[in-house]
Design a protein around this motif. Structure first.
Motif, PDB file in Angstrom:
ATOM      1  N   GLY A  76       3.854 -12.695   3.199  1.00  0.00           N
ATOM      2  CA  GLY A  76       4.062 -14.143   3.102  1.00  0.00           C
ATOM      3  C   GLY A  76       2.872 -14.915   3.649  1.00  0.00           C
ATOM      4  N   ALA A  77       2.334 -14.455   4.759  1.00  0.00           N
ATOM      5  CA  ALA A  77       1.196 -15.136   5.371  1.00  0.00           C
ATOM      6  C   ALA A  77      -0.026 -15.065   4.460  1.00  0.00           C
ATOM      7  CB  ALA A  77       0.886 -14.523   6.726  1.00  0.00           C
ATOM      8  N   LEU A  78      -0.226 -13.902   3.815  1.00  0.00           N
ATOM      9  CA  LEU A  78      -1.325 -13.755   2.854  1.00  0.00           C
ATOM     10  C   LEU A  78      -1.146 -14.760   1.719  1.00  0.00           C
ATOM     11  CD1 LEU A  78      -2.081  -9.969   2.163  1.00  0.00           C
ATOM     12  CD2 LEU A  78      -3.607 -11.719   3.087  1.00  0.00           C
ATOM     13  N   PHE A  79       0.091 -14.854   1.274  1.00  0.00           N
ATOM     14  CA  PHE A  79       0.449 -15.701   0.149  1.00  0.00           C
ATOM     15  C   PHE A  79       0.124 -17.174   0.434  1.00  0.00           C
ATOM     16  CE2 PHE A  79       3.651 -18.075  -2.305  1.00  0.00           C
ATOM     17  CZ  PHE A  79       3.288 -17.662  -3.576  1.00  0.00           C
ATOM     18  N   ILE A  80       0.403 -17.650   1.638  1.00  0.00           N
ATOM     19  CA  ILE A  80       0.077 -19.039   1.976  1.00  0.00           C
ATOM     20  C   ILE A  80      -1.332 -19.146   2.548  1.00  0.00           C
ATOM     21  CG2 ILE A  80       2.461 -19.832   2.308  1.00  0.00           C
ATOM     22  CD1 ILE A  80       2.015 -19.515   5.327  1.00  0.00           C
ATOM     23  N   GLN A  81      -2.132 -18.108   2.342  1.00  0.00           N
ATOM     24  CA  GLN A  81      -3.558 -18.075   2.692  1.00  0.00           C
ATOM     25  C   GLN A  81      -3.818 -18.241   4.180  1.00  0.00           C
ATOM     26  OE1 GLN A  81      -5.434 -20.835   0.062  1.00  0.00           O
ATOM     27  NE2 GLN A  81      -5.112 -19.489  -1.698  1.00  0.00           N
ATOM     28  N   ASN A  82      -2.844 -17.812   4.973  1.00  0.00           N
ATOM     29  CA  ASN A  82      -3.065 -17.795   6.416  1.00  0.00           C
ATOM     30  C   ASN A  82      -3.527 -16.385   6.796  1.00  0.00           C
ATOM     31  OD1 ASN A  82      -3.043 -18.100   9.129  1.00  0.00           O
ATOM     32  ND2 ASN A  82      -1.114 -19.256   9.189  1.00  0.00           N
ATOM     33  N   TYR A  83      -4.766 -16.067   6.439  1.00  0.00           N
ATOM     34  CA  TYR A  83      -5.265 -14.690   6.587  1.00  0.00           C
ATOM     35  C   TYR A  83      -5.363 -14.255   8.041  1.00  0.00           C
ATOM     36  CZ  TYR A  83      -6.620 -15.979   1.874  1.00  0.00           C
ATOM     37  OH  TYR A  83      -6.605 -16.441   0.601  1.00  0.00           O
ATOM     38  N   GLU A  84      -5.661 -15.227   8.892  1.00  0.00           N
ATOM     39  CA  GLU A  84      -5.785 -14.934  10.314  1.00  0.00           C
ATOM     40  C   GLU A  84      -4.485 -14.342  10.854  1.00  0.00           C
ATOM     41  OE1 GLU A  84      -7.861 -18.315  12.153  1.00  0.00           O
ATOM     42  OE2 GLU A  84      -6.377 -17.960  13.716  1.00  0.00           O
ATOM     43  N   GLU A  85      -3.376 -15.032  10.529  1.00  0.00           N
ATOM     44  CA  GLU A  85      -2.071 -14.595  11.007  1.00  0.00           C
ATOM     45  C   GLU A  85      -1.720 -13.212  10.468  1.00  0.00           C
ATOM     46  OE1 GLU A  85      -0.289 -16.147  13.201  1.00  0.00           O
ATOM     47  OE2 GLU A  85       0.214 -18.207  12.643  1.00  0.00           O
ATOM     48  N   SER A  86      -1.896 -13.029   9.149  1.00  0.00           N
ATOM     49  CA  SER A  86      -1.470 -11.758   8.558  1.00  0.00           C
ATOM     50  C   SER A  86      -2.265 -10.602   9.161  1.00  0.00           C
ATOM     51  CB  SER A  86      -1.625 -11.786   7.041  1.00  0.00           C
ATOM     52  OG  SER A  86      -2.969 -12.074   6.700  1.00  0.00           O
ATOM     53  N   ALA A  87      -3.560 -10.833   9.393  1.00  0.00           N
ATOM     54  CA  ALA A  87      -4.383  -9.758   9.947  1.00  0.00           C
ATOM     55  C   ALA A  87      -3.968  -9.442  11.380  1.00  0.00           C
ATOM     56  CB  ALA A  87      -5.858 -10.151   9.909  1.00  0.00           C
ATOM     57  N   ILE A  88      -3.795 -10.490  12.183  1.00  0.00           N
ATOM     58  CA  ILE A  88      -3.512 -10.263  13.602  1.00  0.00           C
ATOM     59  C   ILE A  88      -2.115  -9.660  13.802  1.00  0.00           C
ATOM     60  CG2 ILE A  88      -3.144 -11.416  15.818  1.00  0.00           C
ATOM     61  CD1 ILE A  88      -5.436 -13.249  15.116  1.00  0.00           C
ATOM     62  N   VAL A  89      -1.144 -10.178  13.045  1.00  0.00           N
ATOM     63  CA  VAL A  89       0.219  -9.670  13.214  1.00  0.00           C
ATOM     64  C   VAL A  89       0.297  -8.181  12.881  1.00  0.00           C
ATOM     65  CG1 VAL A  89       2.514  -9.725  12.174  1.00  0.00           C
ATOM     66  CG2 VAL A  89       1.468 -11.821  12.983  1.00  0.00           C
ATOM     67  N   THR A  90      -0.297  -7.783  11.767  1.00  0.00           N
ATOM     68  CA  THR A  90      -0.205  -6.367  11.408  1.00  0.00           C
ATOM     69  C   THR A  90      -0.976  -5.505  12.406  1.00  0.00           C
ATOM     70  OG1 THR A  90      -2.043  -6.722   9.884  1.00  0.00           O
ATOM     71  CG2 THR A  90       0.161  -6.670   8.944  1.00  0.00           C
ATOM     72  N   PHE A  91      -2.134  -6.014  12.825  1.00  0.00           N
ATOM     73  CA  PHE A  91      -2.908  -5.239  13.804  1.00  0.00           C
ATOM     74  C   PHE A  91      -2.111  -5.042  15.096  1.00  0.00           C
ATOM     75  CE2 PHE A  91      -5.642  -5.470  17.590  1.00  0.00           C
ATOM     76  CZ  PHE A  91      -6.239  -4.219  17.488  1.00  0.00           C
ATOM     77  N   LEU A  92      -1.542  -6.136  15.609  1.00  0.00           N
ATOM     78  CA  LEU A  92      -0.784  -6.036  16.864  1.00  0.00           C
ATOM     79  C   LEU A  92       0.398  -5.092  16.717  1.00  0.00           C
ATOM     80  CD1 LEU A  92      -0.720  -9.707  18.198  1.00  0.00           C
ATOM     81  CD2 LEU A  92      -1.928  -7.746  19.159  1.00  0.00           C
ATOM     82  N   PHE A  93       1.038  -5.149  15.555  1.00  0.00           N
ATOM     83  CA  PHE A  93       2.201  -4.295  15.323  1.00  0.00           C
ATOM     84  C   PHE A  93       1.798  -2.820  15.385  1.00  0.00           C
ATOM     85  CE2 PHE A  93       5.436  -2.307  12.520  1.00  0.00           C
ATOM     86  CZ  PHE A  93       6.560  -2.691  13.218  1.00  0.00           C
ATOM     87  N   LEU A  94       0.691  -2.507  14.714  1.00  0.00           N
ATOM     88  CA  LEU A  94       0.224  -1.115  14.697  1.00  0.00           C
ATOM     89  C   LEU A  94      -0.275  -0.679  16.071  1.00  0.00           C
ATOM     90  CD1 LEU A  94      -1.692  -1.050  11.301  1.00  0.00           C
ATOM     91  CD2 LEU A  94       0.437   0.138  11.842  1.00  0.00           C
ATOM     92  N   PHE A  95      -1.045  -1.561  16.691  1.00  0.00           N
ATOM     93  CA  PHE A  95      -1.609  -1.218  17.989  1.00  0.00           C
ATOM     94  C   PHE A  95      -0.492  -1.050  19.025  1.00  0.00           C
ATOM     95  CE2 PHE A  95      -3.973  -2.479  21.955  1.00  0.00           C
ATOM     96  CZ  PHE A  95      -4.735  -1.328  22.006  1.00  0.00           C
ATOM     97  N   GLY A  96       0.500  -1.931  18.935  1.00  0.00           N
ATOM     98  CA  GLY A  96       1.658  -1.830  19.829  1.00  0.00           C
ATOM     99  C   GLY A  96       2.346  -0.488  19.665  1.00  0.00           C
TER     100      GLY A  96
END
Lengths: 620, 77
Positions: A76-96
């Protein structure tokens, strides 16, 4: 392909992290927005892949998992072109996830140490009579096995030939090696320290005592209390509910940003993991210290215990009478003690043995005449002297005067619960000894520790006579003491205590006290890792070291508290996040994910404290 | 009925348990009430009817949702 991506999750996490760094660097330093956006888009795609695969797998078996929420949010974040959010959220999820994995392994290390003690191979006698190394799974009951010096005994069995010393610490907690000859029983997981033996396998694999202990601890770590089952049911519906909430919010507000933020904030992270992680750390600490706790239900009940019942005075005392105090009424008593020892040597009275042990090396004299005075003692003629050994009544009969000081000593000794042995030579009192069954060293301090932990009633139910029981109770400060008790009296009494509303733990040896162990709210078997003890009790103390008991109570209390803290932390975090999304400006997906993963690590670290738990005031 | 004991790679998220449980449930011939996913020891224990299914089927189902099985053992239940 799916498997390949999942197996490279750590690499993906690193790449995604680097791309995010590149994105911010090019945005703020190079001020190249195009490069920045592309880095973040690629980072998002990398990050979403493994999460989406997991989400897809979950959907296939009709489970709305946390991965589903995060995947939808990121896409959804990619879709609304909020690339910053989509990148950080997935990274944090994986890193967590990576950090969770690492830290969880630590909380599980105790049980891992235990399972790694399990034997892996055995030397089995083949059809041609030769011994060959095989995997322990290939050993069947009745096989003949060879165990060499330094090797682990692979199964429970019986020694056929040979001899050796075996360290049975893994089963009994006792580190002193035991000598094993033919026909002796040997146990899987114990170590042959010297010698060579051949054994016949009687029980193999999970049927061995060691196998049962491992299984018990494993099942205990994953057993669930009522509260946990509730959380499980709750989270089964909670995750889909968050999804529905997000859809409803989106439908009404048409605000995709808000909807996907809710998806991330609603993730049930710390709540699901908080309780099991405390459980595993607490039970692990116990296992490492010779305390087997059978599951989280036991932890809850045991932590609320207010009454502890001991099955016999022998649990609290050494079990053989010894001289506790001596008063000498002459300057040089060497001769008198020699007379006394010579007289006592003729007797088989238990008190006489204690006196002899106390005197030790001495000169013995020939004893000429001996007269046993019933209910009094002995009067003998030793080296021309008339020696009277016995109680106060005997002294009176012998017309021995007891000075004021002696009378005072007698009174004091009696109050301390001693049986008295007085010695008079030629009508003059020379020695006064007080004899009693001594309390085990350290028991008094341990009982105090139990009281400090909130136990109100300490009760002993014993088969001994009431007098002995009273003395022990008085000395140790027990609240109740009852003698002349048969096993059925004990269980009946426990029932009575429970009717009064007390929560009762019963400490027994697990052999002849099964009814009481079963009836008590918590049955504690002490001093043996035997099958019966493991099956009938809730808590097994692996060796007869009394100091394990306060540790056991301490660790269950700490674990129960730890669980409550973790539940409070996780519920608090979700509440704060959900309220702030509606009432504050600063809340967004990335912060939400950061707080979530942070709270998961907080509950894991909180649980880790249990691994190092020690009773207050104790040294290493 | 036989009992299958499967050792998985270390599990680290409790929501994995739901997935694994779901996967095992979807196998025909397993006793749905007997499924136990042990989170901390990363094991799955389940009773199954050897006339209908096999331990290989159960193992495949678990691996299909993304959890490699390290060791699988069958015991008489």
């Amino acid at each position: 392909m799916q498997q390949y991506i999942l197996s490279k999750k750590n690499v993906i996490t690193v790449i995604s992290g680097l791309l995010i760094a590149l994105g911010f660097f090019s945005h703020f330093v190079l001020e190249n927005v195009g490069l920045s956006e592309w880095s973040l888009i690629i980072a998002s795609v990398f990050g979403i892949m493994p999460i989406a695969i997991q989400a897809f797998q979950a959907m296939k078996v009709k489970v709305i998992s946390i991965d589903v929420l995060v995947s939808i949010a990121a896409i959804g974040a990619l879709f609304i072109q909020n690339y910053e959010e989509s990148a950080i959220v997935t990274f944090l999820f994986l890193f967590g996830h990576y950090l969770e994995h690492r830290t969880l392994n630590q909380t599980r290390s105790a049980i891992k140490e235990l399972t790694e003690m399990a034997p892996e191979s055995a030397l089995k006698q083949m059809d041609n009579g030769e011994f060959e190394e095989v995997e322990v799974d290939d050993v069947d009951e009745g096989d003949i096995l060879l165990v060499k010096t330094g090797a682990k005994v692979p199964v429970d069995g019986t020694v056929l030939t040979g001899e050796g010393h075996i360290n049975e610490a893994s089963i009994t907690g006792e580190a002193v090696p035991v000598n094993k000859l033919a026909d002796a029983e040997v146990f899987a997981g114990t170590i042959l320290e010297n010698g060579t033996i051949q054994i016949r396998a009687d029980r193999v694999g999970e049927d061995t005592t060691f196998g049962k202990i491992v299984e018990l601890v494993e099942e205990a770590q994953d057993s669930k209390s009522e509260a946990e089952r509730f959380i499980d049911r709750f989270s089964k519906y909670y995750t889909p509910a968050v999804l529905v909430l997000a859809i409803v919010v989106w439908a009404f507000s048409q605000n995709i940003e808000l909807a996907i933020t809710i998806l991330v904030l609603g993730c049930p992270g710390a709540l699901v993991i908080g309780v099991p992680v405390s459980n595993v750390a607490g039970i692990g600490n116990g296992a490492r210290n010779g305390v087997l706790l059978k599951g989280s239900e036991v932890i809850q009940d045991f932590s609320n215990v207010d009454t502890i019942v001991f099955d016999k005075t022998g649990t609290l005392t050494v079990g053989n009478p010894t001289v506790a105090a001596t008063e000498l009424y002459e300057k040089d008593s060497a001769e008198t003690l020699g007379y006394l020892a010579s007289v006592e040597r003729e007797s088989d009275h238990p008190l006489a043995k204690a006196v002899l042990n106390q005197i030790g090396e001495t000169n013995f004299y020939p004893v000429e005449e001996t007269e046993v005075v019933k209910g009094g003692g002995i009067v003998s003629s030793v080296a021309g002297h008339r020696v009277a050994v016995g109680n106060v009544a005997l002294m009176e009969k012998e017309n021995v005067t007891l000075s004021k000081k002696v009378q005072k000593d007698v009174k004091r000794f009696e109050q301390q619960g001693n049986s008295l042995v007085l010695t008079a030579v030629d009508g003059e009192l020379k020695v006064l000894m007080g004899i009693r069954d001594q309390v085990r060293p350290g028991v008094k301090a341990n009982l105090q520790e139990l009281k400090d932990l909130g136990v109100k009633n300490l009760v002993v139910l014993s088969g001994d006579n009431q007098g002995t029981v009273d003395v022990v109770a008085g000395e140790l400060g027990l609240t109740e003491a009852h003698g002349h008790m048969l096993p059925e009296d004990k269980s009946a009494y426990i029932g009575k205590l429970q009717q009064r509303g007390q929560i009762v733990a019963f400490v027994g040896d697990g052999v002849n006290d099964s009814p009481s162990l079963a009836l008590a709210d918590i049955g504690i078997a002490m001093g043996s890792g035997t099958d019966v003890a493991i099956e009938t009790s809730d808590v097994v103390l692996m060796n007869s070291n009394f100091s394990n008991l306060p540790h056991a109570l301490g660790i269950v209390k700490a674990t129960a508290n730890n669980m409550k803290q973790n539940i409070a932390i996780s519920i608090g975090v979700v509440l704060v996040l959900l309220t702030s999304v509606f009432f504050s400006e600063w809340m967004n997906m990335s912060i939400g994910m950061l707080v979530h993963e942070g709270s998961i690590l907080v509950v894991i670290f909180n649980a880790m404290r249990l691994m190092k738990y020690k009773l207050k005031g104790r040294k290493e | 009925m036989e009992k299958a004991i499967l050792q998985l790679e270390t599990l680290s998220c409790p929501s994995c348990m739901q997935k694994i449980e779901g996967a095992v449930k979807s196998v025909n011939g397993v006793d749905k009430d007997s499924i136990k996913v042990l989170f901390n020891s990363s094991k799955v224990k389940v009773d199954f009817d050897s006339a209908v299914t096999s331990i290989e089927e159960i193992q495949k189902a678990i691996e299909n949702v993304g959890y490699p099985v390290l060791k699988a053992k069958v015991k008489a239940a």
